[in-house]
Design an enzyme around this catalytic site. Structure first.
Site, PDB file in Angstrom:
ATOM      1  N   GLU A  38     -66.613  -6.385 -28.409  1.00 33.41           N
ATOM      2  CA  GLU A  38     -66.932  -5.229 -29.242  1.00 33.41           C
ATOM      3  C   GLU A  38     -66.575  -3.991 -28.443  1.00 33.41           C
ATOM      4  OE1 GLU A  38     -71.002  -4.854 -30.605  1.00 33.41           O
ATOM      5  OE2 GLU A  38     -70.419  -3.217 -31.945  1.00 33.41           O
ATOM      6  N   ASN A  97     -71.702  -8.679 -40.128  1.00 32.73           N
ATOM      7  CA  ASN A  97     -72.171  -8.878 -38.751  1.00 32.73           C
ATOM      8  C   ASN A  97     -73.631  -9.310 -38.772  1.00 32.73           C
ATOM      9  OD1 ASN A  97     -72.496  -8.695 -35.895  1.00 32.73           O
ATOM     10  ND2 ASN A  97     -73.296  -6.643 -36.148  1.00 32.73           N
ATOM     11  N   GLU A  98     -74.518  -8.375 -38.466  1.00 34.94           N
ATOM     12  CA  GLU A  98     -75.949  -8.723 -38.406  1.00 34.94           C
ATOM     13  C   GLU A  98     -76.626  -8.300 -39.699  1.00 34.94           C
ATOM     14  OE1 GLU A  98     -77.766  -6.804 -35.065  1.00 34.94           O
ATOM     15  OE2 GLU A  98     -77.541  -8.564 -33.798  1.00 34.94           O
ATOM     16  N   CYS A 117     -72.016  -4.241 -34.335  1.00 30.61           N
ATOM     17  CA  CYS A 117     -72.341  -3.150 -35.267  1.00 30.61           C
ATOM     18  C   CYS A 117     -71.124  -2.296 -35.605  1.00 30.61           C
ATOM     19  CB  CYS A 117     -73.441  -2.284 -34.668  1.00 30.61           C
ATOM     20  SG  CYS A 117     -74.993  -3.159 -34.443  1.00 30.61           S
TER      21      CYS A 117
HETATM   22  O1  AHR Z   1     -74.246  -6.566 -28.635  1.00 28.90           O
HETATM   23  C1  AHR Z   1     -74.674  -5.286 -28.974  1.00 28.90           C
HETATM   24  C2  AHR Z   1     -75.143  -5.202 -30.418  1.00 28.90           C
HETATM   25  O2  AHR Z   1     -76.241  -6.016 -30.611  1.00 28.90           O
HETATM   26  C3  AHR Z   1     -74.152  -5.667 -31.437  1.00 28.90           C
HETATM   27  O3  AHR Z   1     -73.277  -4.674 -31.809  1.00 28.90           O
HETATM   28  C4  AHR Z   1     -75.010  -6.034 -32.596  1.00 28.90           C
HETATM   29  O4  AHR Z   1     -74.444  -7.035 -33.396  1.00 28.90           O
HETATM   30  C5  AHR Z   1     -76.329  -6.416 -31.969  1.00 28.90           C
HETATM   31  O5  AHR Z   1     -77.374  -5.759 -32.571  1.00 28.90           O
END
Ligand code: AHR
Length: 656
Positions: free
Chosen positions: A43, A368-369, A237
């Protein structure tokens, strides 16, 4: 006799009856281990792309940050006279409309300096390729390009000849006289006149595979050394954006660099305790470079796409269900970009970028999350469209964030799992950011997991020495050791766990927002943390098939808890045993290897151990690193002593 599939805390309360024994049933191979069990997650956080893996040394090269001169400063020696302005009439690239105008009145060189990403890392004698789009507006100006050290020493300089009134790419090589981690690039007008300049770039010649405009070789090498099964990209994120306007849009990251439209990086403003006002995404490392990197290091690509939801920790913005069309189309087009023939619409874009052959992409993550019914609704729209066109593509669905840090944690995860058991994405992604004790205690998490539903991807995890999103978290041996204990559980349960990766991947020592991270770097160096060496020990000793392990006897109340997994490497003809001793005392265990083919009398031991507080650093990059030794006296039953606070990988050969 007792089994090690119980929580760590219960284990330590029992009294030993018999010597500690670890039985490996070599004649009862279990599940096949997914080649993608150990992978990596990239990321653009902590200056992981711009200022990190992407080797560009110039920050804000196209003057398109909202503060167009951010990263640039005026260089105006005492006799110099001139003006700087940001213009956008007849730009070089409409997607990045700003450019810099330098008007000099000649008494001395006048211009700008770029500060790079907390400086520019340059090495003595190596070539650094400067390029810029330049046009002359009036007069007969000449341009001088120079590298200076942070202390003001000239490292090298060169004049660019023949500036004409049409935008033209000028290039020159600079060879610094000394190594400097915080150098600056100067662009100076000599003579009277007005010059426009855009897409200013400085790249080391020596990049990964020496590709022009490529990636930092030392950082990619660290990734390649992991032999990762897959690479998850681009987040995180970042995929979602704090608002939808700032989501990751892959189409903005391919094609000519000047057409890649930059966006503010969401980690620019996420944490009050680590603001990074100069953090933007140039997308020089975009989706083509991602697929190429996967190919280079033998990792399966796992792209994650926005599913019509902005980050649920931020705006929670949602695309109405009946307006998801363009988002779904983006996903379908990405698949075509990766896998389509060179004469398809998006395959043609890939081919023009230099890769007519398809990249092999077998899976895609939807969101993603994300969590909640809104996610499930949107997932179904994407799943239906993707499966209709590409039935063979495996879908990865999310289970939100870690249960401890998102609203209604446990209930949310249970809700999502119940949905996924019905909707049947092939793979479901779980995230864990917990303390080290949790990781050791949850080495058994998947022992009794429902095996009828989707397979599991532990898509983000890292032991937090202090707490989630704390700037005080350390990449110490204690965290790495607890992750190793957890990973034995992932491997033992390879029938249900098919992928996993640590998160985040990179942190720049001068520019990070989040800690811990697997790999740290500055502008010249990069090193693996103890956590990195644990990942490497597992991924380079994966094996093909699980062999059952069973502990019996011990431990006494004083004895530490140990964790184990075993596998067979079919090609090498070796049994691979991994043992984690989380305690402060050495542990001697009787190893019983049942049903092996004739064992070779010597094997190999790879050991990682250290003080729990030990950390690696730029100065001491291998304070915690594996040590290899030959093991003699290997027999179907032999004893082995596992060091305190250690991960040991034993490779025991079988005669053919
Ligand atoms: O790894 C950091 C962040 O943690 C990532 O962007 C997210 O997916 C998680 O909340």
């Amino acid at each position: 006799m007792r089994s090690r599939t119980q929580p760590l805390l219960e284990l330590t309360m029992e009294k030993a009856q018999t010597p500690l024994t670890l039985k490996i049933s070599a004649d009862q191979p279990g599940a096949r281990i997914s080649p993608a069990l150990w992978g990596i997650f990239f990321e653009d956080i902590n200056f992981g792309a711009d200022g990190g893996l992407y080797a560009e040394l110039v920050k804000n090269r196209s003057f398109d940050f909202p503060e167009p001169l951010m990263g640039w400063s005026r260089i105006s020696p005492s006799h110099a006279r001139g003006e700087l302005s940001i213009e956008h009439d007849s730009p070089f690239a409409p997607a990045n409309p700003n450019y810099l105008r330098i008007a000099s009145r000649a008494t001395a060189p006048f211009g700008v300096a770029n500060e790079g990403f907390r400086g520019m890392g340059v090495r003595q004698g190596e070539a650094y390729h400067f390029s810029a789009q330049v046009r002359s507006v009036s007069g007969s100006p000449a341009l001088r390009v120079a590298l200076y050290s942070a202390h003001g020493h000239l490292l090298d300089s060169v004049q660019l000849p023949d500036i004409t009134s049409a935008w033209t790419k000028h290039a020159a090589a600079l060879r610094p006289a000394s190594t400097d981690a915080t150098a600056r690039l100067y662009i100076l007008v000599e003579g009277t006149g007005v010059v426009d300049i855009d897409m200013v770039s400085l790249f080391p010649e020596h990049t990964w595979r020496n590709r022009a405009g490529g990636l930092r070789a030392d950082m990619v090498q660290l990734l390649a050394d992991l032999k990762p099964g897959f690479l998850r990209f681009p987040g995180g994120c970042i995929v979602e954006g704090s608002e939808l306007a700032y989501r990751y849009q892959w189409k903005h990251t391919v094609g000519p660099l000047e057409d890649r439209k930059l966006v503010i990086n969401r980690w620019n403003y996420e944490f009050l305790h680590r603001p990074a006002p100069d953090y933007y995404e140039s997308f020089g490392l975009g989706f083509f470079e991602f697929f190429q990197l996967c190919e280079d290091i033998g990792a399966q690509p796992l792209p994650i796409i926005n599913c019509g939801m902005a980050c649920q920790f931020n705006s929670c913005e949602l695309v109405p269900l009946d307006q998801l069309g363009p988002y779904v189309q983006d996903a379908l087009d990405l698949i075509e970009f990766a896998n389509g023939p060179a004469d398809s619409t998006w395959g043609r874009v890939r081919a023009r970028m230099g890769h007519p052959e398809p990249f092999t992409m077998n899976m895609i993550g939807v969101g993603n999350e994300q969590w909640g019914p809104q996610y499930v609704e949107r997932y179904q729209v994407f799943a239906a469209a993707i499966k209709a066109r590409y039935p063979e593509l495996q879908l990865v669905a999310a289970t939100g964030s870690d249960a401890t840090i998102f609203p209604n944690g446990k209930a949310e995860i249970e809700y999502l799992w119940s949905q996924w058991r019905t909707l049947q994405p092939e793979i479901v992604d779980e995230h864990f950011y917990r303390n080290p004790e949790w990781f050791a205690e949850n080495a058994n998490r998947y022992d009794s997991f429902d095996r009828t539903g989707p397979r599991v991807f532990v898509g983000e995890y890292a032991a937090q020495s202090v707490g989630v999103a704390s700037p005080d978290n350390r990449n110490n041996w204690k965290t790495a050791l607890s992750e190793a204990a957890f990973m034995t559980g992932l491997e033992r349960n390879a029938d249900v766990v098919v992928m996993s990766c640590y998160a985040p991947l990179f942190g720049h020592t001068q520019a990070w927002q989040w800690t811990p991270n697997l790999i740290w770097c500055d502008n010249l160096r990069a090193y693996g943390t103890p956590n990195y060496y644990v990942q490497k020990a597992f991924s380079t000793n994966r094996g093909d098939v699980v062999l059952p392990v069973h502990w019996s006897g011990g431990p006494t109340a004083a004895e530490p808890a140990c964790f184990a997994s075993a596998a067979r490497d079919e090609l090498a003809g070796e049994i691979i045993l991994k043992v984690v001793n989380t305690g402060a005392e050495p542990v001697t265990a009787a190893l019983e290897i049942d049903g092996a083919n004739r064992l070779k009398s010597t094997g190999l031991a790879l050991t990682l151990s250290g003080e729990l507080t030990a950390e690696n650093s730029l100065e001491e990059p291998r304070k915690v690193a594996p040590v290899s030794a030959t093991v003699s006296g290997v027999r179907p039953a032999f004893t082995y002593t596992f060091k305190p606070h250690s991960l040991t990988v034993l490779r025991l050969g079988e005669e053919a």
